[in-house]
Scaffold this active site. Structure first.
Site, short mmCIF file in Angstrom:
data_model
loop_
_atom_site.label_atom_id
_atom_site.label_comp_id
_atom_site.label_asym_id
_atom_site.label_seq_id
_atom_site.Cartn_x
_atom_site.Cartn_y
_atom_site.Cartn_z
N THR A 182 0.84 -1.20 0.00
CA THR A 182 0.00 0.00 0.00
C THR A 182 0.87 1.24 0.00
O THR A 182 2.05 1.19 0.31
CB THR A 182 -0.92 0.03 1.23
OG1 THR A 182 -0.11 0.17 2.40
CG2 THR A 182 -1.74 -1.23 1.33
N GLU A 325 -6.10 -2.96 -0.59
CA GLU A 325 -6.50 -4.12 0.21
C GLU A 325 -7.71 -4.85 -0.38
O GLU A 325 -8.07 -5.95 0.07
CB GLU A 325 -6.87 -3.67 1.64
CG GLU A 325 -5.71 -3.19 2.49
CD GLU A 325 -5.34 -1.72 2.25
OE1 GLU A 325 -5.77 -1.15 1.21
OE2 GLU A 325 -4.63 -1.15 3.09
N LYS A 435 -12.10 17.62 13.79
CA LYS A 435 -12.94 17.47 14.98
C LYS A 435 -12.99 18.82 15.69
O LYS A 435 -12.09 19.19 16.44
CB LYS A 435 -12.38 16.40 15.93
CG LYS A 435 -12.59 14.97 15.40
CD LYS A 435 -11.29 14.39 14.86
CE LYS A 435 -11.47 12.98 14.29
NZ LYS A 435 -10.24 12.53 13.61
N TRP A 440 -18.00 16.83 13.79
CA TRP A 440 -17.10 16.45 12.71
C TRP A 440 -17.32 17.38 11.52
O TRP A 440 -18.47 17.60 11.10
CB TRP A 440 -17.42 15.02 12.23
CG TRP A 440 -17.01 13.95 13.18
CD1 TRP A 440 -16.27 14.07 14.31
CD2 TRP A 440 -17.33 12.56 13.04
NE1 TRP A 440 -16.09 12.84 14.91
CE2 TRP A 440 -16.74 11.89 14.15
CE3 TRP A 440 -18.03 11.81 12.11
CZ2 TRP A 440 -16.86 10.51 14.34
CZ3 TRP A 440 -18.15 10.45 12.28
CH2 TRP A 440 -17.57 9.80 13.39
#
Lengths: 537, 537
Positions: A182, A325, A435, A440
């Site tokens: 990755t 993945e 945050k 959020w």
């Protein structure tokens, strides 16, 4: 029912038997084109498999590749796994230390390198004692080679052996076929091991009509590199379906991509949004009459860009969302009948989002605090988790086990909502959320809005530490050449469209947003750069 | 990669989650239509699974179905395998002795019967002591039911339980999901057991763009009955893809089929050629603007019929060839780029043939005498053998092992040639070939030519014993109503098109060609009938 393995030898022999006359077109470094038939390709795959044996490469070795989208790379894509070995694609954009770490982590015995990339690879070879041979593919580059026993010429090697005859056999469909690391920029390298089964199923997944519907009549142009996430699986699907395949060769420019699309009458193309931004001005209405599907992935699709494609060329960009993945396909923003009555604007919005899951993929939304599964109501926000036969169960060598749940699902690290038709909207990366005062704020939503301003080329929004609110958003903006966009323009644009507490506290202008080795915004870099930023009043 | 089973619960939950608003349209006995959403269907599947538990049906029982293409049948298609049991579709056209043999051979504990078919089934129930319950589905038929403890009403049963909640789990993808007995008219019943894995892969195979490309935008009409070879797999693929599904209900007439195609804007339909012969006169140009694919299978596609569809309705018939033993899809006559330059006639010929193999299917041609594999050169004739993950490895109970080779391939019993693009032309069934003086004459080729005569509705050609040549061909011909076709017309037509030794020695005229329970020409019957036929001079 017969116990026939889902394995790449079936795909190889099918292409050889049914599609021998179909072609693979490849651009060389000097932009000239070469064309080979699948029949010729298959013979070269058979030679390459024999050559790996002749070189003494172990029957289950990892074979590294350090190549662009090239004919040799497509030969490696099949000869390595069909002979039982593991194709380990190496990202040519990795910094040297990461490259060394990845090759060591994979345990590659041999690496196949294109001549134009040779110097870059050779610079680290002495740090890789396990690499016994470096096979060099002549890609037309004039680069000189040192005299060294480890160096073998690819074509000389193929010419020195007789092609493997008969059928390749891989009896265990769970045997490893390929490996990719990755693009994480921090921590240890994380490798994903693809099996024959996962690769065959993912290919079928792309051939399914409602995914990409890759078919024999398609002319497929994966601009996305074959050194990353298997070029999103397109080379395998193309060979399975017998599509004409177009390979971009070394360092394709936007004009090179546009020329290939026009001249080869491409029907399906796939790349990151940056590429599509560059290619659009190189094409004119009527240039690509057969084009039917343009997938964009790797980062969010700017709606303005997608709509510019639609109005200019007749084909919008469609978001394809995935992860290394996940082989990588998870979802796509292709419209369904439920969107038939929607306006152009609404349809554009659907296409720009992650969309609905591919055929064998399962999704769930999980509350990060309680672990409870959340409803698909278009409102509840939670971490997106993924399961499916082409999704990793662990990393190679068991790195970062926290990414996998006890019941075997992959944690994507993305916060999402899902509507009652199964369409996913990614809110943000968990770590990229701002945050602020217990709420959020999605950096992605802000970026999309800023990128909708005419004079803005790119925008990244990051969280900056704040004494009162914990974090506050900062917009990092790249102007288009010659454009005159001010801090106040950006903030005014957002203030019209967002509640006040979501509007960034400040705007900084950059020449370029830093990118990772796979072309994504490198927000870690930005966060480091602006950790001490004092917001303008 | 994650070890996720390829199993029907995934297909079920996917449809429930993504396609809840899509519809299933079904015709009742009186030709009225009912529409249910997938969401309603899914709730009924959950009730049915609970009901099977409540009835005390074993967790791995075979559940027989004796139904048309109906909503209840589609509920059974998922509730039975998703709850771990085996769906055993019973052919409603089987003669009573064969029906008894098949139910006994399957070991069915319960049989679900539509009320309109009840009397026909009840006539044999006392010969089936293992069948503890007969569940009767109200299909609108007025047929009366006896008072008997074994009889349970389907809707009452579903209403008496709470739906299963949560997710169905089938952990072993090789677990049996469904069973179907072949339509052989001689010998013992031969059952084929489909696994979850084979059913999921076959469905994906149909969703692949170059096969049927079944997608969410499709409106699918399987005229082919759900009691035979899983309606060629279309119900499973439709639910997987979220297509609108149209169910024909009891005894559909050609006009019923035509009405459904027109009114439901069908995009894909599948049936045996006899159906398409009957439906064509019921449709006019412009009636089916969305129709894109009409598959014909079960017996050879007459080119004249396919071309009549193309010229009248814009969509030709395309041959799909398969076998109960192969789930059933093996090949289809869909054109590839290699046919782009061909004339309409040549393209029609390709479509009428078996065509090229589906995605996970492998084929080979074998010399019946030496066992040697023959080349794909368009000339060599040999027995066609098939391998693949949705092809039977044996019959249930190990009947007729001679149909499977030592290395695990299925012997189709068909003689074929394959060209160098992988296109199969079936020459004949091995047992239907006319062996005349050491040469093979294909009964299928003769039938196609005879059916090309304007006044001929159907034609079957059989071998009749001959003292000198061993066997000679006899043409059995059905005239169209009012048509005036003579023996000499038929023979003259053939004499113009064939070498003299291939022209049949005689022609007989019938009112109808006898058919097997699945609608295929019953040549065994004809051979018995004409075993002593004296050829006219």
């Amino acid at each position: 029912m017969q116990d026939r393995p889902l394995a790449l030898p079936h795909v190889f022999h099918r292409a050889e038997q049914l599609f021998g006359a179909k072609t693979i077109v490849a651009r060389a470094a000097d932009s000239t084109l070469t064309t080979r038939t699948y029949r010729e390709w298959a013979q070269r795959v058979r030679r390459l498999a024999a050559a790996l044996d002749a070189l003494g490469v172990s029957p289950d070795a990892r074979v590294g590749t350090y190549c662009w989208n090239s004919p040799a790379h497509l030969e490696l894509y099949f000869a390595v796994p069909c002979s039982g070995r593991v194709l380990h694609t190496l990202n040519i954009r990795l910094p040297v230390d990461q490259l060394v770490g990845v090759v060591e982590h994979g345990g590659d015995e041999v690496v196949v390198v294109e001549r134009g990339l040779f110097a870059q690879f050779w610079a680290v070879v002495d740090r890789l004692p396990a690499v016994r041979r470096v096979v060099v593919v002549d890609d037309g580059s004039p680069a000189s080679l040192p005299v060294d026993d480890r160096i073998v010429d690819y074509d000389t090697l193929l010419a020195s052996v007789e092609p493997v005859s008969g059928r390749f056999v891989v009896e265990d469909e769970n045997r490893a076929a390929a490996m990719c690391h990755t693009s994480g920029t921090t921590g240890k390298p994380k490798g994903v091991l693809y099996s024959h089964r996962s690769t065959v199923l993912h290919s079928l997944g792309l051939m399914v009509a409602d995914a990409a519907g890759v078919g024999e009549r398609d002319v497929l142009l994966p601009v996305v590199p074959m050194f990353h996430a298997n070029a999103w699986g397109y080379p395998f699907a193309a060979v399975f379906a017998g599509s004409t395949l177009v390979l971009t060769g070394p360092s394709p420019s936007p004009r090179d991509v546009a020329d290939l699309m026009r001249e080869q009458r491409v029907t399906i193309a796939a790349a990151v949004p940056t590429i599509w931004t560059g290619v659009l001005p190189e094409l004119a209405a009527g240039d690509v009459p057969d084009l039917r599907l343009v997938f964009s992935g790797g980062s969010a699709v700017p709606i303005s860009l997608s709509e510019a494609w639609r109005t200019t060329l007749g084909v919008p960009l469609t978001q394809g969302w995935g992860m290394t993945e996940c082989s990588p396909m998870v979802t796509s923003g292709r419209l369904r009948t439920v969107h038939d009555g929607a306006t152009e604007e609404e349809q554009a919005l659907v296409r720009s989002r992650a969309g609905s899951p591919a055929s064998l993929i399962e999704l769930r939304l999980v509350d990060p605090d309680t672990g409870a599964e959340l409803p698909w109501d278009g409102v509840a926000r939670g971490e997106l988790q993924v399961a499916g036969p082409w999704v990793a169960a662990s990393y190679y060598g068991d790195g970062d086990p926290s990414r996998f749940t006890a019941d075997g699902w992959l944690c994507t690290g993305d916060v999402a909502v899902i509507d009652d038709h199964g369409f996913v909207t990614l809110v943000d990366r968990t770590k990229d959320l701002v945050k602020s005062g217990g709420e959020w704020i999605s950096s992605v939503e802000l970026e999309n809005l800023v990128m909708g301003i005419a004079g803005v080329a790119e925008a990244a929004v990051i969280a900056v530490p704040h004494p009162k609110w914990s974090e506050r958003p900062l917009a990092c903006v790249v102007r288009r050449p010659g454009a005159d966009v001010s801090r106040d323009d950006v903030l005014a644009h957002l203030a019209e469209r967002l509640p006040r507490w979501q509007v960034p506290d400040d705007v900084v202008f950059l020449d370029e947003v830093p990118k990772t080795s796979t072309g994504k915004f490198d927000k870690n870099d930005l966060r480091r750069r602006y950790a001490g930023h004092v917001m303008a009043p």
